[in-house]
Design a protein around this motif. Structure first.
Motif, PDB file in Angstrom:
ATOM      1  N   VAL B 730       0.872  -1.167   0.000  1.00  0.00           N
ATOM      2  CA  VAL B 730       0.000   0.000   0.000  1.00  0.00           C
ATOM      3  C   VAL B 730       0.910   1.217   0.000  1.00  0.00           C
ATOM      4  O   VAL B 730       1.849   1.290   0.789  1.00  0.00           O
ATOM      5  CB  VAL B 730      -0.902   0.035   1.246  1.00  0.00           C
ATOM      6  N   GLN B 786      -3.519   0.269  -3.178  1.00  0.00           N
ATOM      7  CA  GLN B 786      -3.152  -1.049  -2.664  1.00  0.00           C
ATOM      8  C   GLN B 786      -2.992  -2.011  -3.836  1.00  0.00           C
ATOM      9  O   GLN B 786      -3.868  -2.121  -4.684  1.00  0.00           O
ATOM     10  CB  GLN B 786      -4.242  -1.563  -1.721  1.00  0.00           C
ATOM     11  N   THR B 788      -2.131  -6.022  -4.639  1.00  0.00           N
ATOM     12  CA  THR B 788      -1.984  -7.363  -4.084  1.00  0.00           C
ATOM     13  C   THR B 788      -1.549  -8.294  -5.204  1.00  0.00           C
ATOM     14  O   THR B 788      -2.154  -8.286  -6.269  1.00  0.00           O
ATOM     15  CB  THR B 788      -3.323  -7.851  -3.515  1.00  0.00           C
TER      16      THR B 788
END
Lengths: 350, 1034
Positions: B730, B786, B788
């Motif tokens: 993040v 963010q 991932t």
């Protein structure tokens, strides 16, 4: 742009041995990064400092989470959160419980108490080991001590079973625990030349020969044994040692003993004449040390006394090591033929 | 009363200390299913209690068995005050409901608490006795198998692939109910976990019913997602592909069905290729019979097939090199007619599969996608989720029509996703338009498919590249050339797809991960204004993402993208686009052209110099990439080799045309009056930025490869070491420099740094490949981005390079000379590809709900206009450069010694996002794993900050997945996916919350080496299903 959060979680937990060592050595993340940069890893891998920083942080976080489990190694084996191959688990444990020679010499024989812990920063400055690392090592000693303190059975086995250490490391811990329990003085200036290995060797012999576990070979009533089998010296045995006084007190016996030893060693010792001349002094020294062991205070000073009363005279006469060994062997062997004495050798101290 | 559920609580271990005074715990367990609860005795003063309870028996409907999770709560008994909960275990008993899966669930489960995380473990045994129920009107669908795997599972055979199934259920989100104000965070989290568990059970049951209606017995490519719509509710939706699967009982039965054809597929084209007459001889019908006669299954003669398949699948044999279009028309019509019967009755001819049985996929048209921006409103009646259904139906309808426009009757590799911010929601769907073999869609059996295979005259390895649409009536401008493999049919110059690379595709060199990243600022707005703003931005984003992909693809010297996934996320003040795909060089498609830069102001000397400098850099990069990915397409023609002139000539011509076109540009730009300003702006800054961003992408360090498909094209000697991982980052943007450019740079850096970190962390596995790299981007808060990533690193053996495909491809291309001149006539243009189709903005009437805002991205025409504009602008032009390829030959090792296998796998549960495990054979599927967890903390700092918190949570999620798989008797999870990772923090309050949703298939695998020991007689090595193209052949 600042990184708020940065994590990496593998199904198999990644362990970087180099970073683990840096962590164990108590370096902060930034110091560790600096050290890694110096190791030339950036050139090898083409990574950037930022990558290294993130990687180091990640490993440190993992180790921090693992630390709780490392305090009770069997937990590490049964936990489900980190999937770590057995060989890596063993490595983690072994390295975590490994200690620095310099550090252990400082605390060997000291009471593993809060007071000693407060002195750790002094030890840290003296030895150059980071305070963090000192704390870990001290806490390891203390933890092992606490766990095996009340246990019966072989000290080494207990440690191995509860901390899953290698045989060697378990023996070292047994020595540390044994010394801490009996509070042998090892810090005196006279004893500085002795290494941890020397003390560990003595500890092993003493555990084998002088403790309850060793002496009470057939504990007829194990339940009544309240004392720790391997940790405490056998009080009866120490009491019996008092009887050795007769070896120096009784003139005839002393002479007989001396002649027996001399006959056996004639021609075998390089320092025979010195030995013959000093026999009375040496014997008196040894017997006095042994006889005093009923007092806790004197038990603590065992090594100081031995060095003062026996080793220093020998050294001033330049006895070679082998001669010392021969003499001591013969010294105790002759006693047996003298009378019904039993005597456990106090060990060979270099 | 069709089922009896039996539960036994055996023991606990490592429980937390609940009583400070004694440092011990008085634990007991509550076992709850539906409305029935049982309790064990209290095990006093122990952190490792032994309960050894009796069997708790629940007599329940199978409907409940499917919906409800078994809920096990561990508590600390307190005589005076309320009992304290230690934690819970939810067990999905679905895997026990079908016969072939697990028979018992037994093992240690982590006890999970949403506030404290894992707190010890509990040993539980669960069994189900099912009674046969012949009620036709039943509500349950026990027995329907679910697979997350997006291909036919390894130990099954597809008898029929029925098609698309979808369902969604909605409910109020407990987090937003009034009661949440008065209950503890723990109670609220648990209510949510339980509700989602219930909802997914219900969803699965309903989908199962649909499958039974279609007479299928399984759902493959099952994808279930949650939409946390906040105030307006909670939506759980799922899509999948209904199939009738047959369990392959023995490897022997398996062989003829699936495997040997796939082998043929690989070999056929190569044997066919060396015939130099293929092309020149014009109509060459007889050739086919000859070439196929060598195939091991020759007993099936041509005559044995029915006449209609003959018709439909015999390609235009009489067709000359240039007549593909004319004759293709009627043929395609026929083919379409044929499959209509199979597909037309279906509302949506969609397939969530990304890999297919051999022969299933006939042609691929290109990517189709649709997006729609909606305003969320409270779901008033959870039992009738019509609004959400209508939304999706609309989008699917669009996808269907796009596929039609591409001359395709089906969509494969189909997926749906959403991005929600406040009350605005972007719904997206995408897939690959395709023409499928009708045989699999009907009651075609093994024989059918085999005949099919033999009858198939389409040259394997390139057939799927051939355009399915009519050449004269193309849905979009594309440059067609003759297939470089078979020289008979037309292929586009680039191919974008959402599917995995077909096993039989002929690829040159290796593939690589290609990403396009984009941020666009958006004004903060409310409701409809916000939705309008987003809808207005979307087409530009799509277009730019697409341009980036195309440029990067060309920069890599490749010509096709597989596994394309474009994600557009919406935040308060920006939109993010992230496209990932695996680029490859398909032997069948033409060599991609280079990239040419042209300045806007040709008078400025230094600028010119700068441009030429950039041009040089780009050319160097292309050359370097070609070397890196071993893209050495064979020489185009002798003539060209003989005289090196054509290349410069080609280029100079293009350059000229460019400079000449300046008038044209002005003229054409005038016609788009109002867009002129936009053009200039891009030309000045964005174009430069684009070029820069192209060059900033660093290739992975040597020894590393990455792709987002199942397997890496060009690598097929995997060894058994795998490491699945999830990485989350993040970043907080400083609000000062929020310009599009700065944003793009930040985002680009974020992704690049993340990849670099991964390469560094996994350096001990070199040589290895990151497979199935799955990036997800979200904008949790104003200035937060963010990202991932979940992927698996697989090691491979460098010295065992199995490059048969490559050499064959070379051969096949050797004769691609004749058309070369022709090819050179096509200056390849930036966007002339099979681009995702864009919907026409539908009338507002189509939107059922008035308050909802349905504005579509853009229309075809608009998009094409846009494209044309940039090309005319001349900011970036692509040209065909004929690369002189050095002949490959050295390094073609045929050495196939068996790979080293990991020694001990005791107690280890492997996880992988792939559908297979390298060096191993999956022997049993135990059921689907679909888990949802919430973790919350009110002591964020104490838990090591946000990183410490999330690190621990993800590790715990992995642990719980592994524990469930182990309890089912499995040793791996395949097709693992982390579908959601929603992270929220409030550092001021020292709080954070995270929701994670994961799924996968629990399986049992056996190492190939072990397998050989067990059954040496059986040709086990050949048992690998065709779709597992990457598996190691021992």
């Amino acid at each position: 742009m600042t990184s708020e959060l940065d994590i990496f979680v593998g199904n198999t937990t990644l362990i970087d041995e180099d970073v683990y060592r840096l962590w164990l050595d108590g370096y902060s993340v930034s110091d560790a990064v600096a050290l890694r940069v110096r190791s030339g890893i950036l050139e090898q891998t083409g990574a950037t400092a930022a990558v290294l920083q993130s990687d180091t942080m990640d490993h440190y976080r993992t180790f921090h989470m693992l630390e709780r489990l490392l305090h009770a190694p069997p937990k590490l084996l049964h936990q489900l959160i980190f999937q770590i191959p057995p060989s890596r688990q063993a490595l983690l444990i072994e390295r975590y419980y490994a200690f620095d020679e310099a550090f252990v010499r400082e605390v060997l024989g000291k009471k593993l108490s809060k007071g000693t812990k407060k002195d750790l920063d002094d030890i840290s400055t003296k030895t150059g080991i980071t305070l963090k690392s000192c704390r870990r090592q001290f806490d390891n000693f203390k933890r092992v001590f606490k766990v095996v303190e009340e246990m019966r059975g072989s000290l080494v086995d207990n440690i191995q079973q509860h901390f899953l250490l290698s045989d060697r490391l378990a023996r070292d811990y047994a020595a540390i625990v044994f010394f801490a329990n009996n509070r042998f003085e090892t810090g005196k200036k006279k004893l500085q030349y002795l290494s941890f290995g020397d003390f560990a060797f003595c500890a092993e012999l003493m555990i084998q020969n002088w403790t309850l576990g060793a002496v009470g070979e057939a504990p007829t009533d194990p339940d009544s044994q309240v004392d720790d089998m391997d940790m405490d010296l056998d009080k009866e045995f120490l009491q019996d040692l008092k009887e050795l006084k007769v070896l120096v007190a009784d003139k005839d016996l002393l002479d007989l003993h001396k002649s027996l030893v001399c006959t056996a060693l004639r021609g075998k010792l390089g320092v025979f004449s010195e030995m013959e001349a000093n026999f009375k002094n040496l014997s008196r020294g040894l017997v006095n040390v042994a006889a005093k062991l009923t007092h806790t205070k004197d038990v603590r000073d065992l090594f100081v006394d031995l060095v003062e009363k026996f080793i220093e005279p020998c050294r001033s006469d330049h006895w070679p090591l082998n001669d010392v060994r021969l003499f001591l062997n013969q010294y105790s062997a002759s006693v047996h033929s003298l009378d019904g004495f039993r005597f456990a050798c106090s060990g060979c101290i270099t | 009363m069709p089922g009896k559920l039996k539960v036994k609580i055996v023991a606990g271990r490592h429980l937390p200390v609940m009583d400070r005074a004694s440092d011990l715990t008085d634990a007991f367990v509550e076992v709850k299913f539906g409305n029935t609860t049982f309790k064990t005795d209290v095990c006093l003063k122990s952190l490792n209690p032994q309960w050894n309870s009796e069997w708790f028996k629940f007599e329940v409907d199978d409907e409940d068995l499917q919906d409800e999770p078994l809920q096990i709560t561990v508590l600390d008994h307190d005589t005076y005050s309320a009992n304290d909960a230690i934690g819970k275990v939810y067990i999905d008993i679905d895997p026990l409901l079908y016969s072939e899966a697990a028979t018992v669930i037994s093992g240690w489960f982590p006890i999970y608490d949403t506030i404290h995380g894992i707190r010890g473990e509990i040993n539980v045994v669960v069994k189900v006795d099912l009674f046969n129920d012949l009620n036709r009107f039943r509500q349950s669908s026990c027995g329907v198998k679910f697979f997350c795997t997006t291909s036919i599972p390894k130990c099954y055979r597809a008898v029929i692939i029925h098609g698309f199934v979808e369902e969604l259920v909605v409910n109020e989100d407990p987090e937003y109910q009034w009661i949440d104000r008065i209950r503890t965070p723990r109670a609220s989290n648990e209510a949510r976990q339980r509700l989602i568990s219930l909802m997914s059970g219900e969803l699965q049951r309903k989908i199962g019913l649909k499958v039974l209606e279609m007479r299928g017995n399984a759902v493959v490519g099952y994808l279930q997602c949650f939409d946390l719509e906040g105030e307006s509710g909670l939506v759980v939706r799922a899509i999948g592909t209904a199939c009738t699967l047959d369990k392959l009982s023995s490897p022997a039965a398996f062989l003829p069905a699936c495997n040997s054809p796939s082998k043929e597929m690989k070999e056929i084209p190569f044997n066919e290729d060396p015939n130099p007459n293929t092309h020149s001889s014009g109509p060459s019908t007889p050739l086919k019979n000859q070439t196929y006669s060598f195939s091991p299954s020759k007993s099936y003669s041509r005559q044995s097939s029915s006449s209609d398949t003959d018709l439909s699948l015999t390609p235009k044999t009489g067709m000359g090199s240039g007549s593909a279009g004319k004759e293709g028309g009627p043929f395609k019509a026929l083919l379409r007619q044929q499959t209509q019967s199979a597909l037309e009755q279906r509302e949506f001819p969609f397939f969530t599969l990304t890999a297919f049985p051999p022969g299933f996929l006939v042609h691929v048209g290109g990517v189709v996608s649709a997006r729609s921006v909606k305003l969320l409103d409270r779901i008033h009646n959870p039992d009738e989720p019509e609004t959400r259904d209508a939304w999706w139906a609309e989008i699917r309808q669009e996808i269907k029509s796009h596929a039609k426009a591409l001359g395709c009757h089906a969509v494969v590799g189909y997926s749906e996703s959403t991005s929600i911010c406040e009350e605005v929601c972007i719904l997206s769907a995408s897939g690959t338009a395709a023409v499928l073999n009708p045989r699999f869609l009907q009651d075609g059996t093994v024989e059918g498919c085999l005949e099919q295979r033999l009858e198939e005259n389409l040259p394997a390895g390139c057939g799927f590249c051939h355009i399915p649409y009519d050449e004269l009536n193309m849905p979009f401008p594309a440059h067609l050339t003759h297939c470089y493999n078979c020289r008979k049919q037309k292929v586009p110059d680039v191919l974008f797809t959402t599917i995995d690379l077909p096993v039989d595709a002929t690829v040159i060199g290796k593939g690589c991960l290609i990403q396009a990243r984009l941020c666009r600022l958006k004004k903060k707005a409310q409701a409809e204004a916000n939705a309008t703003a987003i809808s207005n931005l979307l087409p530009f984003m799509e277009y730019e993402v697409h341009t980036q992909l195309m440029n990067k693809l060309k920069l890599k010297g490749m010509n096709a993208l597989f596994g394309l996934r474009i994600q557009i996320s919406v935040g308060e003040n920006m939109l993010m686009g992230l496209a990932s795909a695996t680029g490859v060089y398909l032997a069948a498609l033409p060599t991609p052209g280079g990239i040419q830069i042209a300045g806007k102001t040709p008078n400025d000397g230094s600028y010119e110099q700068h441009i030429s400098h950039m041009q040089k850099k780009i050319n160097d990069t292309i050359a370097k990439n070609k070397e890196l990915y071993e893209i050495n397409p064979p020489e185009m023609s002798e003539e060209i080799i003989g005289s090196p002139i054509p290349e410069p000539r080609q280029r100079s011509r293009l350059l000229r045309s460019q400079s000449e076109s300046s008038d044209e540009v002005a003229e054409l730009d005038l016609s788009h009056g109002k867009k002129d300003a936009f053009v200039l702006e891009i030309d000045d800054t964005d174009a430069m930025e684009d070029v820069h961003s192209l060059l900033t992408d660093v290739p992975p360090p040597s020894g590393f490869y990455s792709c987002n498909t199942e397997i890496m094209p060009g690598i097929n000697n995997w060894t058994s070491e795998i490491q699945m991982f999830t990485s989350v980052r993040v970043i907080r943007l400083s609000s000062l420099n929020l310009t599009n450019q700065a944003l793009n740079k930040n985002f680009n850096d974020l992704c690049e740094n993340l990849l670099k970190s991964l390469y560094f962390k996994l350096r001990s596995m070199i040589p290895c490949c990151l497979c199935h790299v799955n990036f997800t981007v979200s904008l949790p808060e104003d200035e937060l981005i963010q990202v991932t990533v979940t992927a698996v690193a697989i090691t491979f053996d460098k010295n065992q390079a199995l490059q048969t495909a490559k050499t064959h491809a070379e051969k096949s291309l050797q004769r691609a000379s004749t058309d070369n001149e022709e090819l050179l006539q096509f200056p390849l243009e930036l966007c002339s590809d099979s681009l995702p189709s864009h919907p026409f903005p539908p009338a507002k009437a189509t939107s059922v709900d008035y308050s909802s805002f349905a504005d579509r991205c853009s229309s075809w025409i608009e998009l094409i206009k846009l494209k044309a504009q940039t090309i005319r602008r001349g900011s970036i032009k692509t040209t065909v450069t004929v690369e002189k390829a050095s002949p490959v030959g050295e390094g073609n090792f045929r050495n196939r010694s068996s790979p080293p296998c990991a020694n001990s796998t005791v107690g280890v549960v492997k996880m992988t996002p792939l559908s297979f495990i390298p060096g191993a054979k999956i022997t049993k599927y135990l059921g689907i794993i679909n888990m949802f967890f919430i973790r919350e903390t009110t002591s964020l700092r104490e838990e090591g900050g946000v990183s410490g918190f999330l690190h621990a949570f993800i590790a715990e999620v992995f642990a719980m997945v592994r524990a469930h798989v182990a309890a089912l008797g499995g040793n791996a999870v395949v097709s693992y996916i982390m579908k959601q990772c929603v992270f929220m923090e409030n550092p001021n309050k020292n709080q954070a919350q995270c929701l994670i949703n994961v799924s996968g298939d629990a399986v049992v695998f056996v190492r190939e080496s072990e397998l050989e020991v067990v059954s040496t007689q059986q040709p086990t090595a050949n048992c690998q299903p065709a779709c597992a193209g990457g598996e190691v052949t021992t």
